[in-house]
Write an enzyme that holds these catalytic residues in place. Structure first.
Site, mmCIF file in Angstrom:
data_model
loop_
_atom_site.group_PDB
_atom_site.id
_atom_site.type_symbol
_atom_site.label_atom_id
_atom_site.label_comp_id
_atom_site.label_asym_id
_atom_site.label_seq_id
_atom_site.Cartn_x
_atom_site.Cartn_y
_atom_site.Cartn_z
ATOM 1 N N TYR A 180 0.848 -1.485 -0.084
ATOM 2 C CA TYR A 180 0.156 -0.089 -0.155
ATOM 3 C C TYR A 180 0.969 0.962 -0.106
ATOM 4 O O TYR A 180 0.383 2.871 -0.065
ATOM 5 C CB TYR A 180 -1.103 -0.068 1.320
ATOM 6 C CG TYR A 180 -2.255 -0.914 0.797
ATOM 7 C CD1 TYR A 180 -1.564 -2.211 0.799
ATOM 8 C CD2 TYR A 180 -3.543 -0.388 0.668
ATOM 9 C CE1 TYR A 180 -2.687 -3.424 0.938
ATOM 10 C CE2 TYR A 180 -4.517 -0.970 0.871
ATOM 11 C CZ TYR A 180 -4.644 -2.216 0.700
ATOM 12 O OH TYR A 180 -5.420 -3.414 0.330
ATOM 13 N N LYS A 206 4.253 -14.039 5.845
ATOM 14 C CA LYS A 206 4.637 -15.408 4.807
ATOM 15 C C LYS A 206 5.939 -14.940 4.898
ATOM 16 O O LYS A 206 6.299 -15.337 3.376
ATOM 17 C CB LYS A 206 3.970 -15.153 3.560
ATOM 18 C CG LYS A 206 4.428 -16.036 1.998
ATOM 19 C CD LYS A 206 3.532 -17.118 2.667
ATOM 20 C CE LYS A 206 4.006 -18.043 1.219
ATOM 21 N NZ LYS A 206 3.060 -19.126 1.957
ATOM 22 N N ASP A 209 -1.269 -17.875 4.471
ATOM 23 C CA ASP A 209 -2.352 -19.198 3.952
ATOM 24 C C ASP A 209 -2.864 -20.274 4.965
ATOM 25 O O ASP A 209 -3.753 -20.625 4.575
ATOM 26 C CB ASP A 209 -1.994 -19.972 3.203
ATOM 27 C CG ASP A 209 0.051 -20.628 2.888
ATOM 28 O OD1 ASP A 209 0.754 -19.339 4.482
ATOM 29 O OD2 ASP A 209 0.287 -21.755 2.760
ATOM 30 N N ASP A 261 -6.169 -6.504 4.778
ATOM 31 C CA ASP A 261 -7.027 -6.373 4.241
ATOM 32 C C ASP A 261 -7.702 -7.445 3.458
ATOM 33 O O ASP A 261 -8.998 -7.757 3.580
ATOM 34 C CB ASP A 261 -6.256 -5.637 2.954
ATOM 35 C CG ASP A 261 -7.531 -4.966 2.077
ATOM 36 O OD1 ASP A 261 -8.387 -4.545 2.041
ATOM 37 O OD2 ASP A 261 -7.690 -4.757 0.678
#
Ligand code: NAD
Length: 365
Positions: free
Chosen positions: A123, A190, A224, A248
């Site tokens: 972002y 991640k 995930d 988000d």
């Protein structure tokens, strides 16, 4: 009396904000509104999508209630919402996802709080387009240092994570957990693949966690895997702290678990400043139709009352919302079992029903 900046916003914004005002008034909230414009209304009246008077009003009052804003297509800001968060240093986005009695809630025992980093990550808006001449320079530099080959048709977006912001958001999550008697904060990442930026987010999280040892449990979950856990056993999750983009996506997933965007509230918080707004956007196809659910904005107003220290009013309004949703009679289409838009209550009718329940609760108190 608390002075609060009021931004009605675009699309369904004015409808859901009016609904929240009706409920706040019924709850006896001690608020004086200062209206300010942003989005289309601001462009028409003041010639700017985000006038400086609006930002000054929030800076002065320190608190705002805001409807959603449409992201202008083409030139102008990347997103007005992102711009407001950046300009006011609202570095933390708080999005609680709880069971509110919706017939479409997939679980009855979900009580998760999402803490999303609000300024960095993808972002940050540092991007190089496919046909931008500078993209070639960036690719050449990267090729020299990493031997990475690129197709000639490549766009690049940079993921930015700083130690300062990672520490600030981790500390925010732990402080929130302490103040709200939560047990565990989980860092979502991640870092197994995105070793440096997500790696820094994770490492910084555990450094901050040391300050809370013995008070709040800390662990981490790969994003995930979190997506699966959210669907299979969300009851095990407590406070989650995430970089911006995962935050988000995961907040919409969490909204889906509890019955949809219509009941998902949010807050953007900085040091001594806060802007409260629903998770959902301007839903342009419903604008002016008196159809969408006002609950997300009303519950954002509840978060605001807590922030302002008006705890009793917050508790009454929350109770009234829960009763109306549980009764399921005067609710918008998204809260009906059949989702029948013809039989559903409108935005204002549902707000009036909540206000009525608020008055009943206050009379009994
Ligand atoms: P959206 O959240 O506006 O709407 C998507 C769909 O969700 C709607 O069509 C509707 O089916 C459902 N929905 C949303 N709000 C609801 C409500 N209160 N009650 C019942 N159902 C509801 O997302 P979008 O269509 O992707 O975005 C529309 C515009 O809003 C875009 O310009 C986007 O940039 C902007 N946006 C703004 C914010 C914000 O102001 N914070 C957040 C998200 C999107």
């Amino acid at each position: 009396m608390a002075k609060v900046t009021l931004i009605r916003g675009d699309g369904v914004g004015p409808e859901v904000i009016r609904a929240a005002q009706i409920c706040l008034e019924a709850a006896g909230a001690d608020i004086e509104w200062e209206e300010a414009l942003a989005g289309e209304a601001a462009r028409k009246e003041q010639g700017s999508l985000l006038p400086s008077q609006t930002l000054d009003s929030i800076r002065r009052n320190k608190v705002a209630l805001k409807g959603p804003l449409t992201t202008p297509v083409g030139g102008g800001f990347r997103s007005l919402n992102v711009e407001i968060r950046r300009r006011l240093d609202l570095y933390a986005c708080l999005r609680p996802a709880r069971f509110w009695g919706s017939v479409h809630s997939l679980y009855k025992d979900v009580d998760i709080v999402i803490v999303r980093e609000n300024k960095e990550d993808l972002y940050a808006g540092i991007e190089f387009d496919i046909d931008d001449e500078f993209t070639g320079i960036v690719k050449d530099e990267i090729r020299k240092r990493t031997q990475q080959e690129f197709s000639s048709h490549t766009a690049i977006s940079l993921k930015i994570i700083s130690q300062e912001e990672a520490a600030r958001i981790a500390r925010f999550a732990f402080e929130y957990a302490l103040a709200n008697r939560r047990k565990k904060v989980s860092c979502v990442h991640k870092a197994n693949i995105i070793k440096f930026s997500d790696g820094l987010f994770l490492k910084t999280f555990y450094e901050v966690a040391k300050e809370y040892e013995g008070k709040i449990e800390a662990n981490d979950i790969i994003v995930d895997n979190l997506a699966m856990q959210l669907v299979q056993k969300p009851q095990n999750l407590d406070v989650l702290v995430l970089p911006n983009l995962y935050g988000d996506i995961i907040s919409d997933l969490a909204a889906g678990l509890i019955g949809g965007l219509g009941i998902a509230p949010g807050a953007n918080l900085g040091d001594g400043m806060a802007v409260f707004e629903p998770v959902h956007g301007a839903a342009p196809k419903y604008a002016g139709k008196n159809m969408v659910n006002p609950t997300a904005t009303i519950l954002s107003a509840v978060l605001m009352l807590h922030y302002l220290g008006q705890k009793r009013e917050a508790a009454i309004l929350e109770k009234a919302v829960r009763r109306v949703i549980e009764e399921g009679k005067v609710v918008t289409y998204d809260l009906r079992q059949d989702r029948d838009k013809n039989k559903a209550a409108g935005t204002q009718e549902m707000a009036e029903e909540i206000a009525k329940k608020v008055r009943e609760i206050r009379e009994k108190d």
